[in-house]
Design an enzyme around this catalytic site. Structure first.
Site, PDB file in Angstrom:
ATOM      1  N   ASP A  87       0.710  -1.033  -0.233  1.00  0.00           N
ATOM      2  CA  ASP A  87       0.262   0.232   0.169  1.00  0.00           C
ATOM      3  C   ASP A  87       1.024   1.379   0.205  1.00  0.00           C
ATOM      4  O   ASP A  87       1.431   1.657   0.936  1.00  0.00           O
ATOM      5  CB  ASP A  87      -0.637   0.326   1.075  1.00  0.00           C
ATOM      6  N   GLU A  99     -12.160  -1.164   1.210  1.00  0.00           N
ATOM      7  CA  GLU A  99     -10.153  -0.661   2.001  1.00  0.00           C
ATOM      8  C   GLU A  99      -9.751   0.593   1.263  1.00  0.00           C
ATOM      9  O   GLU A  99     -10.192   1.171   0.559  1.00  0.00           O
ATOM     10  CB  GLU A  99      -9.689  -1.428   1.808  1.00  0.00           C
TER      11      GLU A  99
HETATM   12  C1  FRU Z   1      -4.604  -3.366   1.721  1.00  0.00           C
HETATM   13  C2  FRU Z   1      -4.888  -3.382   3.540  1.00  0.00           C
HETATM   14  C3  FRU Z   1      -5.158  -2.199   4.010  1.00  0.00           C
HETATM   15  C4  FRU Z   1      -4.022  -2.268   5.685  1.00  0.00           C
HETATM   16  C5  FRU Z   1      -3.349  -3.318   4.591  1.00  0.00           C
HETATM   17  C6  FRU Z   1      -2.371  -3.894   5.677  1.00  0.00           C
HETATM   18  O1  FRU Z   1      -3.785  -4.422   1.364  1.00  0.00           O
HETATM   19  O2  FRU Z   1      -5.466  -4.864   3.125  1.00  0.00           O
HETATM   20  O3  FRU Z   1      -6.599  -2.382   4.262  1.00  0.00           O
HETATM   21  O4  FRU Z   1      -3.988  -1.096   6.136  1.00  0.00           O
HETATM   22  O5  FRU Z   1      -3.367  -4.039   2.959  1.00  0.00           O
HETATM   23  O6  FRU Z   1      -1.213  -4.961   5.014  1.00  0.00           O
END
Ligand code: FRU
Length: 445
Positions: free
Chosen positions: A72, A318
């Site tokens: 991310d 997300e």
């Molecule tokens: C999206 C996610 C986010 C979280 C992160 C954890 O890729 O699930 O929602 O912050 O990855 O690795």
């Protein structure tokens, strides 16, 4: 099946005052507690088209930080949403974990790393800018970063772990998914740049700024564990509304106490006559949350009712984020195939909701279904965690593409930046740029 934990495979209102609900393009004034719905009927229309399907990932990709898994990602933005440029450098943050760990283990070892680049194409990894012992949570998950008018960097992130002593640092992997409490935190830094790159110094205190209230947003105590589903109160996105000057944190949540699967979560009357909702669908209770910022330092916030909910439709909305164009509000979020409620399906992709007149709007799913960018059917997990920037560039990371022999490869690096066009509630993927490329962009207006 890979060893270890893999978030990728886990299931990590009131009255509308205006009369017209018919067309997505029609502006409707809604009350302050109105929550728009992404219904089963709308989500059933999700399908890959030429307009929403991303090009295949080129398997000959470079690693932006060869010893790290990188996922991310978000750029440093000014308060008004424009790209921050610090003495000629662009800055990005991303979740990182050492490649010496397994791909699936990265989530429980996630930290936030910093990158800088002069040309917005060649990025240098500059390490983790904060002291882990001061940071909140055992792991630090996604967030956003804002450079204020006094050159302070505000780093917003998710502090994840069970609430135990030592700020969550006492850690035990066993069954952690069921007790993965998430809280929203921030810290600050001074920023400087020289010929060696960008430096973050004078790390501030790490403060909790938002916690689930149990009313609008599910707490860990309310969370009903089923299968591999994880709760959510995470992924803060800082947003200054160009039309009002008001500031908000938008985040991923799940419906709190006493929520139910309402008829509107299923669809309209006609649809409900023939659609039967599979058992357990109501346990999929994703929403896009919002809190109003009450002070200039962004430490006092007030939770507000969610902007959008997907009860009975999808468990996870997300990394929600907003792009504004005049009085048009685009609310984007990412979601997975496996987080759809029973009886529904859709690709790993970025989904969008279109509203008019203000951040709280009668949001309708873009392109009728909600789907804006999908991984191609040939490589259904090739990329993830797209973020649409104010000039419609879309960054993401390479996730689990299949090579020419059909074997899954783990990416963990920046994917090629895409560009989408936006025309009212319709969108199309129009271009592909370089890996991790971020061209300068102006403010939301
Ligand atoms: C999206 C996610 C986010 C979280 C992160 C954890 O890729 O699930 O929602 O912050 O990855 O690795």
């Amino acid at each position: 099946m890979k060893k270890g934990f893999k978030l990728g495979k886990l299931i990590l209102c009131s009255t509308i005052l205006a009369s017209s609900l018919a067309a997505a393009s029609v502006s409707a004034t809604v009350s302050d507690d109105y929550t728009a719905i992404w219904s089963r009927q709308q989500a059933e229309k999700v399908a890959l088209t030429q307009q929403n399907t991303a090009p295949e990932v080129d398997m000959d990709f470079d690693l932006v930080a060869p010893d790290q898994w990188v996922w991310d990602t978000w750029p440093l933005q000014n308060r008004d949403g424009s790209l921050a440029i610090v003495k000629g450098y662009k800055v990005a943050f991303a979740l990182v974990a050492p490649r010496s760990l397994g791909w699936g283990e990265r989530h429980t070892h996630a930290r936030i790393g910093m990158f800088f680049s002069k040309n917005g194409k060649d990025w240098t990894y500059a390490g983790i800018p904060y002291n882990y012992d001061k940071a909140l949570g055992h792991m630090q998950w996604a967030g956003t970063a804002m450079l204020d008018e006094n050159d302070k960097v505000h780093l917003f992130y998710t502090a994840t772990s069970d609430m135990n002593a030592n700020g969550g640092k006492e850690w035990n992997e066993d069954g952690w998914v069921q007790r993965a409490e998430q809280r929203i935190a921030k810290t600050t830094f001074d920023i400087s740049a020289d010929k060696d790159g960008v430096h973050l110094t004078n790390e501030g205190e790490h403060k909790l700024i938002l916690q689930a209230d149990g009313k609008y947003y599910e707490t860990i105590q309310q969370f009903q564990s089923h299968g591999n589903i994880i709760t959510a109160f995470r992924d803060p996105f800082f947003f200054q509304d160009p039309n009002t000057g008001k500031e908000y944190i938008i985040f991923e949540g799940q419906a709190g106490s006493n929520y139910s699967l309402k008829p509107e979560n299923i669809g309209d009357e006609e649809y409900r006559k023939t659609h039967s909702v599979p058992e357990r669908s109501e346990m999929y209770n994703g929403n896009i949350g919002i809190a109003e910022v009450l002070d200039h330092d962004i430490t006092k916030l007030k939770l507000l009712p969610p902007l959008v909910e997907s009860i009975g439709t999808n468990h996870q909305l997300e990394r929600p984020h907003v792009v504004v164009n005049g009085d048009e509000y685009y609310l984007f979020t990412i979601s997975h195939t496996f987080t759809y409620a029973p009886g529904l399906t859709g690709p790993d992709g970025v989904y969008g909701f279109y509203g008019k007149g203000g951040i709280r709007a009668d949001y309708k799913p873009m392109n009728d279904s909600g789907l804006v960018i999908a991984n191609p059917a040939s490589k259904p997990y090739q990329a993830y965690s797209w973020m649409v920037l104010p000039n419609q560039q879309v960054i993401s990371f390479i996730n689990e593409p299949k090579d020419e022999n059909g074997n899954v490869q783990f990416g963990g690096t920046f994917a090629a930046t895409l560009k989408i066009s936006l025309n009212g509630d319709k969108s199309a993927v129009v271009k592909e740029g370089k890996a991790g490329e971020i061209k300068p962009f102006g403010a939301n207006r």
